[in-house]
Design a protein around this motif. Structure first.
Motif, PDB file in Angstrom:
ATOM      1  N   ASN A 109       0.840  -1.075  -0.036  1.00 42.80           N
ATOM      2  CA  ASN A 109      -0.188   0.075   0.048  1.00 42.80           C
ATOM      3  C   ASN A 109       0.984   1.213   0.104  1.00 42.80           C
ATOM      4  O   ASN A 109       1.473   1.592   0.995  1.00 42.80           O
ATOM      5  N   MET A 110       1.006   1.882  -1.146  1.00 40.27           N
ATOM      6  CA  MET A 110       1.952   2.888  -1.437  1.00 40.27           C
ATOM      7  C   MET A 110       1.465   4.194  -0.576  1.00 40.27           C
ATOM      8  O   MET A 110       2.015   5.033  -0.420  1.00 40.27           O
ATOM      9  N   LEU A 111       0.030   4.339  -0.245  1.00 41.29           N
ATOM     10  CA  LEU A 111      -0.631   5.339   0.250  1.00 41.29           C
ATOM     11  C   LEU A 111      -0.249   5.281   1.763  1.00 41.29           C
ATOM     12  O   LEU A 111      -0.092   6.611   2.453  1.00 41.29           O
ATOM     13  N   SER A 112       0.228   4.344   2.202  1.00 42.93           N
ATOM     14  CA  SER A 112       0.770   4.513   3.810  1.00 42.93           C
ATOM     15  C   SER A 112       1.986   5.338   3.819  1.00 42.93           C
ATOM     16  O   SER A 112       2.172   5.891   5.036  1.00 42.93           O
ATOM     17  N   GLN A 113       2.665   5.204   2.866  1.00 39.81           N
ATOM     18  CA  GLN A 113       3.861   6.461   2.797  1.00 39.81           C
ATOM     19  C   GLN A 113       3.668   7.621   3.174  1.00 39.81           C
ATOM     20  O   GLN A 113       4.065   8.549   3.720  1.00 39.81           O
ATOM     21  N   ILE A 114       2.359   8.022   2.257  1.00 40.64           N
ATOM     22  CA  ILE A 114       1.814   9.404   2.325  1.00 40.64           C
ATOM     23  C   ILE A 114       1.116   9.587   3.984  1.00 40.64           C
ATOM     24  O   ILE A 114       1.382  10.741   4.470  1.00 40.64           O
ATOM     25  N   ALA A 115       0.567   8.757   4.210  1.00 38.38           N
ATOM     26  CA  ALA A 115      -0.233   8.892   5.668  1.00 38.38           C
ATOM     27  C   ALA A 115       0.821   8.983   6.829  1.00 38.38           C
ATOM     28  O   ALA A 115       0.347   9.665   7.686  1.00 38.38           O
ATOM     29  N   ALA A 116       2.077   8.496   6.665  1.00 33.97           N
ATOM     30  CA  ALA A 116       3.087   8.561   7.431  1.00 33.97           C
ATOM     31  C   ALA A 116       3.356  10.226   8.088  1.00 33.97           C
ATOM     32  O   ALA A 116       3.743  10.315   9.094  1.00 33.97           O
ATOM     33  N   MET A 117       3.111  11.099   6.950  1.00 30.49           N
ATOM     34  CA  MET A 117       3.294  12.510   7.283  1.00 30.49           C
ATOM     35  C   MET A 117       2.273  13.191   8.094  1.00 30.49           C
ATOM     36  O   MET A 117       2.710  14.068   8.707  1.00 30.49           O
ATOM     37  N   GLY A 118       1.141  12.527   8.131  1.00 30.35           N
ATOM     38  CA  GLY A 118       0.067  12.945   8.908  1.00 30.35           C
ATOM     39  C   GLY A 118      -0.577  14.147   7.978  1.00 30.35           C
ATOM     40  O   GLY A 118      -0.042  14.705   7.012  1.00 30.35           O
ATOM     41  N   PRO A 119      -1.928  14.700   8.549  1.00 34.02           N
ATOM     42  CA  PRO A 119      -2.683  15.915   7.905  1.00 34.02           C
ATOM     43  C   PRO A 119      -1.907  17.206   7.940  1.00 34.02           C
ATOM     44  O   PRO A 119      -1.893  17.629   6.713  1.00 34.02           O
ATOM     45  N   LEU A 122       1.209  16.757   5.417  1.00 35.31           N
ATOM     46  CA  LEU A 122       0.753  16.786   4.111  1.00 35.31           C
ATOM     47  C   LEU A 122       0.210  18.175   3.563  1.00 35.31           C
ATOM     48  O   LEU A 122       0.315  18.575   2.587  1.00 35.31           O
ATOM     49  N   ALA A 123      -0.560  18.736   4.369  1.00 38.12           N
ATOM     50  CA  ALA A 123      -0.985  20.078   4.179  1.00 38.12           C
ATOM     51  C   ALA A 123       0.044  21.240   3.881  1.00 38.12           C
ATOM     52  O   ALA A 123       0.117  21.923   2.884  1.00 38.12           O
ATOM     53  N   ILE A 124       1.179  21.061   4.656  1.00 35.92           N
ATOM     54  CA  ILE A 124       2.388  21.824   4.679  1.00 35.92           C
ATOM     55  C   ILE A 124       3.074  21.856   3.253  1.00 35.92           C
ATOM     56  O   ILE A 124       3.489  22.546   2.549  1.00 35.92           O
ATOM     57  N   VAL A 125       3.203  20.455   2.944  1.00 34.72           N
ATOM     58  CA  VAL A 125       4.004  20.046   1.620  1.00 34.72           C
ATOM     59  C   VAL A 125       3.250  20.353   0.476  1.00 34.72           C
ATOM     60  O   VAL A 125       3.688  20.795  -0.442  1.00 34.72           O
TER      61      VAL A 125
END
Length: 159
Positions: A109-119, A122-125
């Motif tokens: 699940n590649m989306l778990s890599q993004i979820a590791a940043m947290g909301p 993710l919003a800042i990036v």
């Protein structure tokens, strides 16, 4: 001489912008794979700004070709908003396809890599990327119009 009421407001052709954007993304992917075989890697950030830069440059040249005159600086900032919205939508579509393809191909699940940043992360990036794309669009729209007008003047001098 045209007054402000009869002047034609240049518009950004979002279809051509998106085509140039996707073409640059695909070209970067092919170049990245080819260069990866010889041990050279394309910087990650290049995938964020280069497609927007190429698409905005081509759009600026089209505006110069259509209008034949330099635009006001406010126009570049206004057109930058629609170009950035188009770029963000295309980026989201491409990212969805890439992450789905990688998840299917690898079984991870590649989306778990993004979820590791947290909301918040993710919003800042996301905000930094959108701001960078916006500034890039404005600068390269201006550069495209400037270069398009130079090319027109040079072509007129040669005739």
């Amino acid at each position: 001489m045209t007054d402000a009421s009869t002047a034609v407001m240049p518009k950004l052709n979002l279809r051509n912008y998106a085509i140039a954007f996707v073409g640059t993304v695909l070209g970067l992917a092919v170049a990245g794979f080819a260069l990866g075989y010889i041990g050279v890697h394309i910087p990650t950030g290049m995938n964020t700004w280069l497609p927007a830069a190429v698409a905005a440059l081509l759009a600026g040249q089209a505006i110069a070709r259509d209008t034949g005159a330099p635009a006001s600086s406010g126009l570049y900032w206004r057109l930058g908003v629609s170009a950035t919205a188009c770029a963000v939508v295309v980026h989201l579509i491409v990212a969805t396809v890439v992450f789905t393809g990688l998840s299917v191909m690898t079984g991870v699940n590649m989306l778990s890599q993004i979820a590791a940043m947290g909301p918040l992360g993710l919003a800042i990036v996301g905000a930094v990327m959108i701001a960078a794309i916006y500034v890039c669009n404005v600068c390269f729209l201006w550069l495209g119009v400037k270069n398009g007008l130079k090319a027109q003047a040079k072509k007129a001098d040669n005739q």
